[in-house]
Design an enzyme around this catalytic site. Structure first.
Site, PDB file in Angstrom:
ATOM      1  N   GLU A 105       0.833  -1.203   0.000  1.00  0.00           N
ATOM      2  CA  GLU A 105       0.000   0.000   0.000  1.00  0.00           C
ATOM      3  C   GLU A 105       0.872   1.259   0.000  1.00  0.00           C
ATOM      4  O   GLU A 105       0.527   2.259  -0.640  1.00  0.00           O
ATOM      5  CB  GLU A 105      -0.934  -0.009   1.204  1.00  0.00           C
ATOM      6  CG  GLU A 105      -2.077  -1.006   1.058  1.00  0.00           C
ATOM      7  CD  GLU A 105      -3.020  -1.003   2.232  1.00  0.00           C
ATOM      8  OE1 GLU A 105      -4.203  -0.662   2.050  1.00  0.00           O
ATOM      9  OE2 GLU A 105      -2.571  -1.324   3.355  1.00  0.00           O
ATOM     10  N   GLU A 125      -4.078  -9.034   3.638  1.00  0.00           N
ATOM     11  CA  GLU A 125      -4.752  -8.692   4.898  1.00  0.00           C
ATOM     12  C   GLU A 125      -5.928  -9.608   5.224  1.00  0.00           C
ATOM     13  O   GLU A 125      -6.211  -9.881   6.397  1.00  0.00           O
ATOM     14  CB  GLU A 125      -5.236  -7.237   4.857  1.00  0.00           C
ATOM     15  CG  GLU A 125      -4.144  -6.197   5.021  1.00  0.00           C
ATOM     16  CD  GLU A 125      -3.490  -5.789   3.715  1.00  0.00           C
ATOM     17  OE1 GLU A 125      -2.785  -4.772   3.700  1.00  0.00           O
ATOM     18  OE2 GLU A 125      -3.699  -6.493   2.697  1.00  0.00           O
TER      19      GLU A 125
END
Length: 688
Positions: A105, A125
């Site tokens: 990210e 995640e």
């Protein structure tokens, strides 16, 4: 305080070197240092561009998961990324090793991404019960489209740099030195910004999106975080970017503190602790280069495949030429499937096939460093093989048995080197299933055990160390669970009712569907071997024996607890249900309807009680090891954290009462575990 960021100058390009060994986890200290370095770059007029690069072996392999159980201290990752995106200067992410989760990210927040070949990127995640929380669900769809983003984010897929380049997840592969190539890329961007969040989302067909969504929900077992990830990915580009990012972060924060995310973090850390084995062991693994496998049946072929896929020369021995031929076919088919699924390159498949040697005599194993026996589950036969291996194997070779239930010590007694004998209990199919129990006998050396753990890791398995006792960890607990479910058949339930209740709890399959799939005759042979030593005070259910006597061995015979049509679909069997009712009548048991909740309570209490006994008997090193075994090998739902983590979240008085009821149902010979003394349950009235 751990981790820092070094700001280094190379002409008018700044390198922000992330230094937090061993994997540069994105901790609070790293976020703070990064933000300070970004602000310094922005304030320095002589710097025209910047590169984020990792020290050591990785970029950022993910966030520091230990922080997730606490309030996240500022600066949080979105603030760091916002500083990059609002800077007037271009930032390049130079990736090597792994750029996962928050690390990827962060890279998505930069103006370009360049990676060394072999780098792995992705947003895993969801494997921890959360969603990407720093822009992943909003930015990845802008690069790869909605359908592909769902397919990547929901299973937490890791993508090699070469494929990532094709998908648009990175912009370039480094052709030479990563530092030099990333500097050149940064210089080429001077004077402009290329923010992903400003891009439109490529248009996918509604059919493609719906297909990706359905597949993700099915494989993700319809868990809430999977549905949330899909929702946010689909929202990308449909609403204001700032609104989409804020909504994503809010969902991330809500899921992060939820019970499922906590349970998944527990199993994440338990798996890593289990892989280390006994904490006080100082012995190093013995070197291994060549493997041997004895027995060319389904299990032997699977073990050989696992070793070959890991790149090791393997000698597969069986006295039956036809069995060896069948095994060779199975191995080739498995390797070819690995290539077609993208898990194995064509070159790796050819190398694996070249590394396989077939032999008809145990003398072919003379040069092997690790030899795994995988023949029939019969003590005398295994002792005979080990006596021969003792004579033929080279000094220092580790001799491992793949037994599921038998006594490692009695097998080791057949040799003059019991210190070299261990158990390596693979699960079928051995080249696919991750769990591997590494079993120590009374005389197994520390070096042999360390080697067993190292072999497991080398083969990409999840090792769990176990003591020598009937069924070790997993099969002992599963045997008690299966027996409890058989008691329920006599007490009033039918196979489909038990299976449905436990699948509703989250098991991948119910116990009777599993029995039919694996073959009822396997457990039948084990029960026959135990008949002479069975405690007469224990309750015994004859139903599975009667099915076997009738030739109903499960799917392979078209009939077991269920009957199977020509397409292999299971259907209820009137004959079996009549047999079950007749057995209840013959024992004078008054059948009663068992609710879904009662079935679940009885089955789970059995598992927890037996798990406690496994701990009391020293067969498992710690409670987390049991959770790892049941989750990875027996279909216990991962999002519960495993049976003992689950137990710790329950009302202790109710669970203790359920365990007591099971022990009473099982007969006078059944022990009750002291779950409070073991620390699994808290004091009366509160969970542990």
């Amino acid at each position: 305080m751990s981790g820092t960021v070094h700001l280094e100058r190379d002409g008018d390009v700044a390198f922000l070197v992330i230094d937090n060994p061993p994997v540069n986890a994105g901790s609070r200290h790293i976020r703070k240092a990064l933000l300070e370095a970004i602000e310094a770059v922005e304030a320095d007029a002589s710097i025209r561009a910047a590169v984020l690069i990792g020290a050591g072996r990785s970029f950022i392999a993910g966030s520091d998961i230990k922080e997730f159980d606490l309030p996240l201290d500022p600066p949080q990752l979105p603030a760091v990324i916002a500083a990059i995106e609002t800077s007037a200067k271009p930032f390049v992410a130079a990736l090597h090793g792994a750029a996962l989760g928050g690390g990827y990210e962060l890279a998505l927040g930069c103006d370009a991404r360049i990676a060394v070949p072999g780098t792995v990127v992705g947003l895993p995640e969801t494997t921890l019960g959360i969603i990407p929380g720093a822009g992943g669900t909003q930015k990845l769809p802008r690069l790869v489209g909605t359908a592909k983003a769902i397919a990547l984010i929901c299973p937490g897929q890791r993508v090699a740099a070469e494929q990532a380049l094709e998908l648009g997840m990175i912009d370039a592969l480094a052709e030479g030195d990563l530092r030099e190539d990333s500097k050149a890329l940064a210089v080429s961007l001077v004077g402009g910004k290329k923010r992903i969040i400003d891009l439109p989302v490529p248009q996918d067909s509604q059919e493609a999106i719906a297909s990706a969504e359905k597949k993700a929900l099915t494989s993700g077992r319809n868990r809430p975080h999977i549905a949330a990830a899909i929702s946010h990915v689909k929202a990308a580009g449909q609403k204001d970017a700032a609104e989409g990012l804020a909504a994503e972060r809010a969902t991330f924060e809500k899921l992060r503190v939820g019970a499922e995310a906590k349970a998944l973090r527990h199993i994440f850390f338990a798996e890593r602790e289990a892989a280390r084995g006994r904490p006080e062991r100082s012995a190093k693994p013995l070197p291994f280069r060549i493997f041997g496998v004895v027995g060319a049946g389904t299990m032997g072929a699977g073990i050989a495949t696992a070793v070959l896929q890991a790149g090791y020369p393997t000698v597969l021995v069986d006295s039956d030429e036809a069995a060896l031929s069948r095994a060779k076919g199975r191995i080739d088919a498995a390797l070819e499937k690995g290539v077609s699924s993208g898990k194995l390159s064509a070159a790796a498949m050819k190398a694996a096939q070249h590394n396989l040697t077939l032999g008809f005599d145990l003398s072919a194993l003379a040069d092997c460093d690790v030899i795994v026996e995988a023949i029939i589950e019969e003590l005398g036969a295994k002792q005979k093989v080990f006596a021969e291996l003792d004579r033929l194997a080279k000094p220092g070779a580790v001799l491992a048995t793949n037994t599921s239930y038998l006594d490692i010590d009695r097998i080791a007694e057949a040799t003059g080197r019991p210190e070299s004998v261990i158990g390596l209990h693979f699960f079928s199919p051995a080249h696919i299933m991750k769990l591997l129990e590494v079993v120590g006998g009374r005389k197994s050396s520390e070096a042999a055990m360390a080697t067993g753990l190292a072999v497991a890791k080398t083969l990409g398995k999840q090792p769990v160390e176990a003591g020598n006792g009937f069924g070790f960890i997993g099969n002992r607990i599963y045997a008690a669970y299966r027996a409890s479910c058989e008691f329920m058949l006599e007490d009033g339930a039918l196979p489909h009712e038990v299976d449905a209740a436990l699948e509703a709890f989250g098991f991948a399959m119910g116990p009777f569907a599993v029995a039919d799939m694996s073959g009822l005759d396997i457990a039948w042979r084990m029960r026959q071997q135990q008949a002479a030593t069975r405690d007469p005070a224990s309750r015994y259910v004859h139903i599975p024996d009667l099915l076997c006597q009738a030739g109903r061995y499960g799917r392979k015979t078209g009939a077991g607890y269920y009957r199977y049509d020509e397409k292999g679909r299971a259907e209820r069997s009137v004959e079996v249900e009549d047999l079950i009712i007749a057995e209840s009548r013959a024992k004078g048991i008054e059948r009663k309807t068992l609710s879904r909740e009662e079935i679940q309570s009885r089955a789970l209490a059995t598992i927890v009680n037996e798990a406690g006994l496994v701990l009391e008997d020293g067969i498992a090193l710690r409670p987390g090891d049991i959770d790892v075994v049941l989750v990875n090998g027996y279909g216990f739902p991962r999002w519960t954290g495993g049976p003992l983590h689950w137990a710790g979240q329950q009302d202790p008085d109710r669970l203790m009462a359920a365990c007591a009821a099971f022990a009473e149902t099982a007969g006078l010979g059944k022990r009750r575990a002291d779950l409070r003394a073991l620390g699994i349950l808290g004091p009366a009235g509160q969970p542990a």
